[in-house]
Scaffold this motif. Structure first.
Motif, PDB file in Angstrom:
ATOM      1  N   ALA A 108       5.029   7.430  -4.492  1.00 43.12           N
ATOM      2  CA  ALA A 108       4.804   6.118  -5.508  1.00 43.12           C
ATOM      3  C   ALA A 108       3.954   5.336  -4.759  1.00 43.12           C
ATOM      4  O   ALA A 108       3.482   5.505  -3.537  1.00 43.12           O
ATOM      5  N   LYS A 109       3.256   4.545  -5.451  1.00 44.33           N
ATOM      6  CA  LYS A 109       2.154   3.411  -5.180  1.00 44.33           C
ATOM      7  C   LYS A 109       2.567   1.999  -5.571  1.00 44.33           C
ATOM      8  O   LYS A 109       2.820   1.620  -6.730  1.00 44.33           O
ATOM      9  N   ALA A 110       2.743   1.246  -4.548  1.00 42.91           N
ATOM     10  CA  ALA A 110       2.955  -0.203  -4.804  1.00 42.91           C
ATOM     11  C   ALA A 110       1.710  -0.915  -5.396  1.00 42.91           C
ATOM     12  O   ALA A 110       0.718  -0.620  -4.965  1.00 42.91           O
ATOM     13  N   PRO A 111       2.000  -1.968  -6.212  1.00 46.38           N
ATOM     14  CA  PRO A 111       0.799  -2.750  -6.792  1.00 46.38           C
ATOM     15  C   PRO A 111       0.398  -3.655  -5.685  1.00 46.38           C
ATOM     16  O   PRO A 111       1.098  -3.822  -4.752  1.00 46.38           O
ATOM     17  N   PRO A 112      -0.878  -4.219  -5.682  1.00 50.79           N
ATOM     18  CA  PRO A 112      -1.318  -5.074  -4.718  1.00 50.79           C
ATOM     19  C   PRO A 112      -0.345  -6.354  -4.802  1.00 50.79           C
ATOM     20  O   PRO A 112       0.246  -6.786  -5.730  1.00 50.79           O
ATOM     21  N   SER A 113      -0.143  -6.848  -3.502  1.00 55.01           N
ATOM     22  CA  SER A 113       0.544  -7.874  -3.071  1.00 55.01           C
ATOM     23  C   SER A 113      -0.157  -8.775  -2.226  1.00 55.01           C
ATOM     24  O   SER A 113      -0.027  -8.967  -0.942  1.00 55.01           O
ATOM     25  N   GLY A 147      14.957   9.365  -3.270  1.00 56.01           N
ATOM     26  CA  GLY A 147      14.201   7.869  -3.856  1.00 56.01           C
ATOM     27  C   GLY A 147      12.639   8.307  -3.777  1.00 56.01           C
ATOM     28  O   GLY A 147      12.330   9.336  -3.302  1.00 56.01           O
ATOM     29  N   ALA A 148      11.981   7.042  -3.903  1.00 52.43           N
ATOM     30  CA  ALA A 148      10.477   7.073  -3.890  1.00 52.43           C
ATOM     31  C   ALA A 148       9.953   6.603  -2.676  1.00 52.43           C
ATOM     32  O   ALA A 148      10.448   5.742  -2.144  1.00 52.43           O
ATOM     33  N   LEU A 149       9.070   7.332  -1.913  1.00 54.40           N
ATOM     34  CA  LEU A 149       8.326   6.989  -0.654  1.00 54.40           C
ATOM     35  C   LEU A 149       7.154   6.288  -1.208  1.00 54.40           C
ATOM     36  O   LEU A 149       6.394   6.955  -1.979  1.00 54.40           O
ATOM     37  N   THR A 150       7.091   4.936  -1.014  1.00 49.23           N
ATOM     38  CA  THR A 150       6.229   3.962  -1.954  1.00 49.23           C
ATOM     39  C   THR A 150       5.012   3.661  -0.668  1.00 49.23           C
ATOM     40  O   THR A 150       5.211   2.844   0.322  1.00 49.23           O
ATOM     41  N   SER A 151       3.676   4.004  -1.004  1.00 52.15           N
ATOM     42  CA  SER A 151       2.602   3.624  -0.272  1.00 52.15           C
ATOM     43  C   SER A 151       2.076   1.954  -0.504  1.00 52.15           C
ATOM     44  O   SER A 151       2.171   1.907  -1.865  1.00 52.15           O
ATOM     45  N   PRO A 152       1.923   1.458   0.547  1.00 54.89           N
ATOM     46  CA  PRO A 152       1.319   0.102   0.213  1.00 54.89           C
ATOM     47  C   PRO A 152       0.120   0.208  -0.797  1.00 54.89           C
ATOM     48  O   PRO A 152      -0.489   1.186  -0.553  1.00 54.89           O
TER      49      PRO A 152
END
Length: 331
Positions: A319-324, A155-160
């Motif tokens: 991966a990189k998460a979009p701004p939230s 899976g993807a390790l997603t940075s905030p």
């Protein structure tokens, strides 16, 4: 049954199962759909995981490498309610990690002979391996998150979006289930990527807590039985299909300043962490960091960790998460 490794599998139709793997091969474990269920049975029966696997009988043979490639292997431990899976860890337990952390902190503590990190590491060297029955030096400790942050193999390790870095930390993790009377039971060890934000921590080591609130991944196999004294593996980063960086990593008590028992004692001494039915994933620390060698990761990089006696690698994509944005409302 030697070198018993447990895996969790989900078929295309969503059916879950447990796989038992040894040096002779791998097969389904009939009648259970999670490692946690298997462990719960063993605790109730007063036996161990290997005995419980034998009692279940032997199901169909499985090619675990093929199932990993097909994306059908889950993390080897989970909980139906992710809030009852607690991820924590201890740092400065390996010489390499102390050296890497010391480099990060030295600029902020140039007036001191030793940084706080190195002093804590040396305290561990002096008192992290106590004699039986004695209390050893407590290690650095951190909270990482709950089961919602556990990423499956592949899976993807997603940075905030607010993260300044997303870096690998190849290490071992202990897996525990708390019994009905509050006794912690170690189910075994997993390979792990204790994904962290090293740039945030470098800015100020008091931001360690912030840097650790990230996802993490476990290798597909849970190694049961005795803890190996020596674990030797490789940590790699691939970019655009090519090898960007690699370095050996060492773990196991031979390469640590603390015993596993000492790390466990200082974690489970808190009543909060002995709540019946909870699962704990506890990361034991790393000796190898690409960040310490000037590597800056980027979205799309693939982390790869492998080490015997585990037979399957742990691979995850960055991966990189979009701004939230979060707005706090008053009631």
């Amino acid at each position: 049954m030697t070198s018993l490794r447990l895996l969790q599998h989900r078929a295309a139709d969503g059916t879950r199962s447990v796989i038992a793997a040894t040096d002779e091969g791998a097969s389904l474990v009939p009648g259970v759909d999670s490692v946690r269920e298997l462990a719960t049975r063993a605790i109730a029966a007063g036996t161990d995981l290997a005995t419980e696997v034998r009692a279940c009988g032997t199901g169909a043979a499985v090619d675990i490498a093929a199932e990993l490639a097909a994306g059908r292997l889950l993390s080897p431990i989970d909980h139906g309610d992710p809030a009852h899976l607690i991820m924590t860890g201890t740092g400065l337990t390996h010489l390499g990690s102390a050296e890497g952390r010391d480099k990060m902190h030295r600029a902020a503590a140039a007036a001191e002979t030793l940084t706080d990190s190195m002093r804590m590491f040396l305290d561990g060297v002096a008192g992290g391996k106590p004699a039986a029955g004695e209390t050893g030096q407590q290690p650095e400790w951190f909270y990482k998150g709950d089961g919602s942050g556990l990423v499956a193999p592949g899976g993807a390790l997603t940075s905030p979006a607010f993260a300044q870095d997303g870096g690998e930390e190849p290490e071992l993790a202990g897996i525990y289930l708390i019994g009905p009377d509050g006794t912690p039971f170690r189910l075994g060890l997993c390979l792990a990527n204790e994904f962290s934000d090293h740039v945030t921590e470098r800015h100020n080591y008091l931001w360690l807590a912030h840097s650790k609130l990230r996802q993490a991944a476990l290798g597909p196999e849970l190694l049961t039985g005795a803890i190996p004294d020596q674990v030797e593996g490789m940590s790699r980063i691939h970019r655009d299909g090519a090898l960007l960086w690699e370095k050996p990593f060492l773990s196991g008590e031979t390469n640590m300043s603390h015993t596993i028992a000492n790390l466990e004692a200082h974690h489970f001494k808190y009543d909060l962490f002995r709540r019946p039915g909870d699962v704990h994933v506890h990361f034991f620390g790393t000796a190898t960091l690409s960040f310490s060698e000037g590597v800056t990761t980027q979205e799309g990089d693939v982390f790869e960790i492998e080490a015997a006696p585990f037979t399957l690698p742990l691979r995850n994509t960055l991966a990189k998460a979009p701004p939230s944005p979060v707005v706090v409302r008053a009631l």
